[in-house]
Write an enzyme that holds these catalytic residues in place. Structure first.
Site, PDB file in Angstrom:
ATOM      1  N   LYS A 127       0.876   3.933  -2.879  1.00 60.63           N
ATOM      2  CA  LYS A 127       0.750   5.348  -2.484  1.00 60.63           C
ATOM      3  C   LYS A 127       1.546   6.355  -2.895  1.00 60.63           C
ATOM      4  CE  LYS A 127      -3.595   5.092  -1.399  1.00 60.63           C
ATOM      5  NZ  LYS A 127      -4.698   5.355  -2.323  1.00 60.63           N
ATOM      6  N   TYR A 164       0.662  -1.164   0.144  1.00 58.21           N
ATOM      7  CA  TYR A 164       0.070   0.068   0.061  1.00 58.21           C
ATOM      8  C   TYR A 164       0.682   1.065  -0.069  1.00 58.21           C
ATOM      9  CZ  TYR A 164      -4.075   3.074   1.443  1.00 58.21           C
ATOM     10  OH  TYR A 164      -4.898   3.817   1.633  1.00 58.21           O
TER      11      TYR A 164
END
Length: 253
Positions: free
Chosen positions: A158, A154
């Site tokens: 991001k 993640y």
């Protein structure tokens, strides 16, 4: 209100949480909104809610990491609402695990939704923006881009979206298109509720613990993100591009 050649926006991950709030806010701002998500019930209900409030909306289901589904969904929005010139890349998932436990599938799934999905959506929508000589792209990053234990997939996705955003700003600026990223901190959503459950805490205790570490002493809400997205897609934000704005109740590096 935004003055632009086209007042049609697309929001991915619009079935719930931040995406749903952004879609409703843009509809209130006067945009016709295409709500896209894997959650068919969520986008249909969201579109109905917008129409019940006097707005224009259409819901469409898709996997944002599938190129054919992306092209079909964008074409559906363009046919039913008009050429989309605002894109909110919000669709996202988490598959948290420590690095040594993370599977290939957990890595690939997160990268595919966040990065590949944003790429495919932007490639499909930018042709409408460049034709109109006006556009706004907002990508949802996260404070996790700065690093977060148990989220190597993640965090990488991001952080990748921040570089993606800056490059879009460079490439598309001459067409009157801006690209910015919003990086939320702790936002109370179904996703953070699931994290609380995973770590064995009640959601209320989880939020309280988070709030105690935030300078403004509260966690964020989807509306906090929607309000910023509303500004970034406005005519008044036309000289803001390539920026990453942290919405976390305090400073972030």
């Amino acid at each position: 209100m935004t003055e632009s050649p086209s007042r049609v926006a697309i929001v991915t991950g619009a079935g719930r949480g931040i995406g749903s709030a952004v879609a409703k806010k843009l509809a209130a701002d006067g945009f016709a909104v295409g709500l896209l998500d894997l959650d068919e019930a969520g986008v249909k209900q969201g579109a109905e809610d917008i129409k019940a409030a006097g707005g224009k909306a259409v819901g469409a289901t898709l996997d944002v990491s599938d190129a054919e589904q992306v092209e079909a969904a964008v074409a559906k929005v363009a046919e039913e609402l008009g050429a989309p010139t605002v894109l909110i890349n919000n669709a996202g998932i988490t598959r948290d695990a420590m690095l040594f436990k993370m599977t290939d599938l957990e890595w690939d799934s997160v990268i595919n939704v966040h990065l590949r999905g944003s790429f495919l959506m932007t490639r499909a929508v930018q042709k409408h923006m460049t034709a109109e000589k006006w556009g706004r792209i907002v990508n949802l990053s996260s404070t996790s881009a700065l690093g977060n234990r148990g989220q190597v997939n993640y965090s990488a996705a991001k952080a990748g979206l921040q570089g993606f955003t800056k490059t879009l700003a460079i490439e598309l600026g001459k067409f009157g298109v801006t690209a910015n990223a919003i990086a939320p901190g702790f936002i109370a959503t179904d996703m953070t509720a699931a994290t609380a459950e995973r770590v064995g805490m009640s959601f209320e205790d989880f939020k309280a613990a988070a709030a105690s570490q935030i300078p403004v002493q509260r966690v964020g809400t989807p509306d906090d993100i929607a309000n910023l997205a509303s500004f970034l897609v406005s005519e008044g934000a036309g000289f803001i591009s390539g920026q990453v704005i942290y919405v976390a109740g305090g400073p972030k590096d």
